[in-house]
Design a protein around this motif. Structure first.
Motif, PDB file in Angstrom:
ATOM      1  N   LEU A 120     -18.003   2.459  -8.965  1.00  0.00           N
ATOM      2  CA  LEU A 120     -18.494   3.506  -8.057  1.00  0.00           C
ATOM      3  C   LEU A 120     -17.376   4.427  -7.596  1.00  0.00           C
ATOM      4  CD1 LEU A 120     -20.985   1.501  -5.792  1.00  0.00           C
ATOM      5  CD2 LEU A 120     -21.553   3.146  -7.581  1.00  0.00           C
ATOM      6  N   ASN A 121     -16.150   3.944  -7.645  1.00  0.00           N
ATOM      7  CA  ASN A 121     -15.017   4.743  -7.152  1.00  0.00           C
ATOM      8  C   ASN A 121     -14.408   5.632  -8.226  1.00  0.00           C
ATOM      9  OD1 ASN A 121     -13.503   5.290  -4.755  1.00  0.00           O
ATOM     10  ND2 ASN A 121     -11.731   4.273  -5.684  1.00  0.00           N
ATOM     11  N   ILE A 122     -14.913   5.511  -9.466  1.00  0.00           N
ATOM     12  CA  ILE A 122     -14.404   6.359 -10.559  1.00  0.00           C
ATOM     13  C   ILE A 122     -15.008   7.755 -10.420  1.00  0.00           C
ATOM     14  CG2 ILE A 122     -14.361   6.725 -13.061  1.00  0.00           C
ATOM     15  CD1 ILE A 122     -14.569   3.678 -13.381  1.00  0.00           C
ATOM     16  N   PRO A 123     -14.198   8.817 -10.403  1.00  0.00           N
ATOM     17  CA  PRO A 123     -14.750  10.179 -10.305  1.00  0.00           C
ATOM     18  C   PRO A 123     -15.711  10.451 -11.454  1.00  0.00           C
ATOM     19  CG  PRO A 123     -12.367  10.192 -10.000  1.00  0.00           C
ATOM     20  CD  PRO A 123     -12.730   8.822 -10.469  1.00  0.00           C
ATOM     21  N   LYS A 124     -16.877  11.030 -11.112  1.00  0.00           N
ATOM     22  CA  LYS A 124     -17.890  11.301 -12.117  1.00  0.00           C
ATOM     23  C   LYS A 124     -17.986  12.790 -12.425  1.00  0.00           C
ATOM     24  CE  LYS A 124     -19.483   7.008 -12.155  1.00  0.00           C
ATOM     25  NZ  LYS A 124     -18.749   6.408 -11.094  1.00  0.00           N
TER      26      LYS A 124
ATOM     27  N   ILE B 147       0.831  -1.213   0.000  1.00  0.00           N
ATOM     28  CA  ILE B 147       0.000   0.000   0.000  1.00  0.00           C
ATOM     29  C   ILE B 147       0.862   1.258   0.000  1.00  0.00           C
ATOM     30  CG2 ILE B 147      -1.631   1.348   1.411  1.00  0.00           C
ATOM     31  CD1 ILE B 147      -2.828  -1.398   2.289  1.00  0.00           C
ATOM     32  N   ASN B 148       1.927   1.243   0.780  1.00  0.00           N
ATOM     33  CA  ASN B 148       2.826   2.410   0.838  1.00  0.00           C
ATOM     34  C   ASN B 148       3.564   2.630  -0.483  1.00  0.00           C
ATOM     35  OD1 ASN B 148       2.220   3.156   3.490  1.00  0.00           O
ATOM     36  ND2 ASN B 148       3.683   1.674   4.338  1.00  0.00           N
ATOM     37  N   LYS B 149       3.784   1.542  -1.219  1.00  0.00           N
ATOM     38  CA  LYS B 149       4.453   1.658  -2.519  1.00  0.00           C
ATOM     39  C   LYS B 149       3.501   2.213  -3.572  1.00  0.00           C
ATOM     40  CE  LYS B 149       7.221  -0.995  -5.812  1.00  0.00           C
ATOM     41  NZ  LYS B 149       7.789  -2.343  -6.141  1.00  0.00           N
ATOM     42  N   GLN B 150       2.281   1.670  -3.585  1.00  0.00           N
ATOM     43  CA  GLN B 150       1.263   2.147  -4.538  1.00  0.00           C
ATOM     44  C   GLN B 150      -0.119   1.814  -3.994  1.00  0.00           C
ATOM     45  OE1 GLN B 150       1.481   0.518  -8.495  1.00  0.00           O
ATOM     46  NE2 GLN B 150      -0.494   1.361  -9.103  1.00  0.00           N
ATOM     47  N   LEU B 151      -0.953   2.833  -3.843  1.00  0.00           N
ATOM     48  CA  LEU B 151      -2.306   2.606  -3.321  1.00  0.00           C
ATOM     49  C   LEU B 151      -3.117   1.808  -4.339  1.00  0.00           C
ATOM     50  CD1 LEU B 151      -4.230   3.325  -0.931  1.00  0.00           C
ATOM     51  CD2 LEU B 151      -5.093   5.175  -2.376  1.00  0.00           C
ATOM     52  N   PRO B 152      -3.669   0.665  -3.936  1.00  0.00           N
ATOM     53  CA  PRO B 152      -4.449  -0.162  -4.879  1.00  0.00           C
ATOM     54  C   PRO B 152      -5.766   0.528  -5.261  1.00  0.00           C
ATOM     55  CG  PRO B 152      -3.817  -1.384  -2.889  1.00  0.00           C
ATOM     56  CD  PRO B 152      -3.582   0.053  -2.605  1.00  0.00           C
ATOM     57  N   ASP B 153      -6.381   0.024  -6.340  1.00  0.00           N
ATOM     58  CA  ASP B 153      -7.711   0.501  -6.739  1.00  0.00           C
ATOM     59  C   ASP B 153      -8.786  -0.137  -5.874  1.00  0.00           C
ATOM     60  OD1 ASP B 153      -6.799   2.067  -8.984  1.00  0.00           O
ATOM     61  OD2 ASP B 153      -6.394   0.152  -9.974  1.00  0.00           O
ATOM     62  N   LEU B 154      -8.463  -1.313  -5.317  1.00  0.00           N
ATOM     63  CA  LEU B 154      -9.411  -2.035  -4.457  1.00  0.00           C
ATOM     64  C   LEU B 154      -8.632  -3.027  -3.612  1.00  0.00           C
ATOM     65  CD1 LEU B 154     -12.908  -3.345  -5.355  1.00  0.00           C
ATOM     66  CD2 LEU B 154     -11.250  -5.013  -4.495  1.00  0.00           C
ATOM     67  N   ILE B 155      -9.124  -3.272  -2.393  1.00  0.00           N
ATOM     68  CA  ILE B 155      -8.459  -4.213  -1.483  1.00  0.00           C
ATOM     69  C   ILE B 155      -9.461  -5.279  -1.046  1.00  0.00           C
ATOM     70  CG2 ILE B 155      -7.301  -4.502   0.749  1.00  0.00           C
ATOM     71  CD1 ILE B 155      -6.393  -1.554   0.487  1.00  0.00           C
TER      72      ILE B 155
ATOM     73  N   GLY C  94     -28.332   7.808 -12.066  1.00  0.00           N
ATOM     74  CA  GLY C  94     -27.698   7.579 -13.360  1.00  0.00           C
ATOM     75  C   GLY C  94     -26.310   6.987 -13.230  1.00  0.00           C
ATOM     76  N   GLN C  95     -25.575   7.453 -12.222  1.00  0.00           N
ATOM     77  CA  GLN C  95     -24.197   6.996 -12.039  1.00  0.00           C
ATOM     78  C   GLN C  95     -24.128   5.562 -11.520  1.00  0.00           C
ATOM     79  OE1 GLN C  95     -22.538  10.003  -9.498  1.00  0.00           O
ATOM     80  NE2 GLN C  95     -22.288  11.496 -11.134  1.00  0.00           N
ATOM     81  N   VAL C  96     -25.051   5.176 -10.640  1.00  0.00           N
ATOM     82  CA  VAL C  96     -24.976   3.837 -10.029  1.00  0.00           C
ATOM     83  C   VAL C  96     -25.772   2.798 -10.794  1.00  0.00           C
ATOM     84  CG1 VAL C  96     -24.684   4.892  -7.763  1.00  0.00           C
ATOM     85  CG2 VAL C  96     -26.952   4.103  -8.451  1.00  0.00           C
ATOM     86  N   ALA C  97     -26.656   3.236 -11.708  1.00  0.00           N
ATOM     87  CA  ALA C  97     -27.542   2.292 -12.395  1.00  0.00           C
ATOM     88  C   ALA C  97     -26.777   1.227 -13.164  1.00  0.00           C
ATOM     89  CB  ALA C  97     -28.482   3.046 -13.336  1.00  0.00           C
ATOM     90  N   SER C  98     -25.656   1.585 -13.787  1.00  0.00           N
ATOM     91  CA  SER C  98     -24.904   0.631 -14.611  1.00  0.00           C
ATOM     92  C   SER C  98     -24.122  -0.379 -13.788  1.00  0.00           C
ATOM     93  CB  SER C  98     -23.950   1.385 -15.541  1.00  0.00           C
ATOM     94  OG  SER C  98     -22.991   2.108 -14.783  1.00  0.00           O
ATOM     95  N   THR C  99     -24.095  -0.199 -12.477  1.00  0.00           N
ATOM     96  CA  THR C  99     -23.427  -1.160 -11.596  1.00  0.00           C
ATOM     97  C   THR C  99     -24.468  -2.140 -11.055  1.00  0.00           C
ATOM     98  OG1 THR C  99     -23.757  -0.017  -9.468  1.00  0.00           O
ATOM     99  CG2 THR C  99     -21.950   0.754 -10.873  1.00  0.00           C
ATOM    100  N   ASP C 100     -24.019  -3.084 -10.239  1.00  0.00           N
ATOM    101  CA  ASP C 100     -24.939  -4.001  -9.574  1.00  0.00           C
ATOM    102  C   ASP C 100     -25.087  -3.650  -8.096  1.00  0.00           C
ATOM    103  OD1 ASP C 100     -25.964  -5.828 -11.499  1.00  0.00           O
ATOM    104  OD2 ASP C 100     -23.967  -6.690 -11.685  1.00  0.00           O
TER     105      ASP C 100
END
Length: 457
Positions: free
Chosen positions: A121-125, A39-47, A158-164
């Motif tokens: 959901l974590n992608i800036p909109k 994590i200190n080397k590179q923050l992951p996109d998901l854990i 609109g932003q969350v509809a395409s997710t599950d």
């Protein structure tokens, strides 16, 4: 990049292969030291984080690491791994900032859906402030709104509809919760699959499994035919669980099992079925207060509220009232063949000042009743006022028993018995006179153990 923190090499390898096969870049760690170094080397996109790194099952190691990660970054999505025996630990982890949890053994498709949902959901909109901009991107034709708070809600939908992502809709009666649920479905990747609505307030605990999971012939005394359950009907689509706050404790456990494992058993059959559905729930109750009182399962609440939407009452969006009234008038012109119908400017202002505790439903009913009773082509204040005053005058004649002389349960039982007797056991008429659905009346008849012989309607 996805970081998997798991001490069991078999579990770690299995998850790694699953995610890599779906084109995800994966990094693994078997303990807290390796995890923090990554994590200190590179923050992951998901854990993906296991709660235990040793023989201990307290979950303290995972909780400590979760807290440390949240101090470094409050937004990175975190999925906890737990077993059914440790669901309470998973709930504790959600309180500390985890986004979701999966239990062992997991369903591969469900894990991939959860990962994809949280990554999306974590992608800036990009924000779109106007209704015109939103309508270019999404399908919101059935929702009449230009209030800023409502536009923000539509943007979220609109932003969350395409997710599950599971969605929980809070709102008073009549605020349009079902329309919001339908909009989520219509703007999702599941839009060409079924949208199945279930009114949980009308299903008793004894009928819950039959309604939701289906039954086979002979499963119980009156099971003369096989019945398809609501989950099977909605497979690949969306299930809308309305009045989730009315669900009884025993049924809450059964629902949680399906949401956890994505599997269920048809009543009377020992074979498990898998289901792929998007869950949208709605309620007018405060579920957090119900959790505090022990009336609603905390683990179920965390499972259904990945995204929470609070619909404002109509009194907080008065600027939308003219839009709604004009839409109703347009529809009723065709329905009642009165093409010259309109509302005066003074009446429109007057309508905007009303409290309307029944919200949009009450407003629509008021407009329709005024059209049916008034012969005027232009409806004025007097036309609406006459209909609004009908209900209070009726209520003023009702004599209520003295406080403390009868409990609410006893009063409900007596009202149900009186309605059934008055309507000669005709369920539809008795339910209508009580202002409830047929299923809700059946539920109360069972609850109060009131014997009845249903007659033909």
């Amino acid at each position: 990049m996805i970081l998997i923190v798991e001490d069991d090499i078999a579990v770690r390898t299995s998850l790694c292969l699953l995610l890599e096969d779906s084109a995800h870049q994966v990094l693994t760690a078997k303990n807290e030291v390796e995890a923090m170094a990554a994590i200190n080397k590179q923050l992951p996109d998901l854990i993906i984080l296991d709660l235990n790194f040793s023989a201990s099952t307290t979950g303290n190691e995972g909780m400590k690491l979760l807290t440390t990660i949240r101090q470094i970054d409050a937004a990175v999505p975190i999925i906890l791994i737990t077993g059914w025996a440790n669901i309470a630990l998973a709930v504790q982890g959600m309180k500390l900032g985890a986004n979701d949890f999966i239990n062992k053994p997991w369903n591969n498709e469900h894990v991939l859906q959860t990962v994809m949902t949280l990554l999306k959901l974590n992608i800036p909109k990009k924000t779109h402030s106007s209704r015109k901009q939103l309508d270019k991107l999404y399908h919101f034709q059935q929702i009449i709104a230009e209030d800023p708070a409502m536009l923000k809600i539509l943007e979220t939908i609109g932003q969350v509809a395409s997710t599950d992502a599971s969605v929980l809709i809070f709102g008073e009666s009549g605020t349009g919760k079902e329309l919001i649920a339908e909009a989520i479905h219509e703007n999702s990747l599941r839009k060409n699959k079924p949208f199945v609505k279930v009114n949980l307030g009308g299903i008793s605990s004894s009928l819950f499994e039959s309604e939701m999971f289906g039954h086979v012939r002979g499963a119980f005394t009156d099971a003369r035919f096989d019945r398809t359950g609501r989950f099977e009907m909605a497979n690949k689509g969306t299930v809308f669980l309305d009045e989730i706050g009315e669900l009884e404790a025993g049924s809450q456990v059964k629902l949680l099992r399906v949401l956890q494992d994505r599997t269920y058993e048809v009543l009377g059959s020992s074979r498990s079925k898998t289901v792929d559905v998007r869950i949208v729930c709605a309620t007018n109750k405060n579920l957090h207060e119900m959790v505090a009182k022990g009336a609603f399962r905390e683990d179920l609440l965390y499972r259904i509220n990945l995204i929470t939407i609070h619909l404002p009452p109509l009194r907080e969006r008065r600027g939308d009232i003219p839009l709604l009234v004009n839409t109703f008038i347009k529809n009723f012109k065709e329905i009642y063949n009165r093409p010259k119908l309109s509302v005066s400017a003074a009446a429109m202002k007057w309508l905007q000042q009303l409290e309307l505790p029944g919200n949009i439903r009450q407003l629509k009913n008021l407009v329709e009743c005024s059209i049916l009773i008034s012969k005027n082509e232009e409806l004025g204040i007097a036309d609406f006022k006459a209909q609004l005053e009908i209900s209070p005058s009726r209520k003023s004649t009702v004599q209520l028993p003295g406080v403390g002389s009868i409990t609410l349960e006893e009063m409900e039982k007596e009202m149900v018995k009186k309605a059934m007797s008055f309507h000669q056991h005709k369920i539809t008429k008795a339910a209508a006179s009580l202002g409830i659905t047929r299923n809700a009346l059946y539920r109360r008849l069972e609850k109060h153990q009131i014997p009845f012989n249903e007659t033909e309607e």
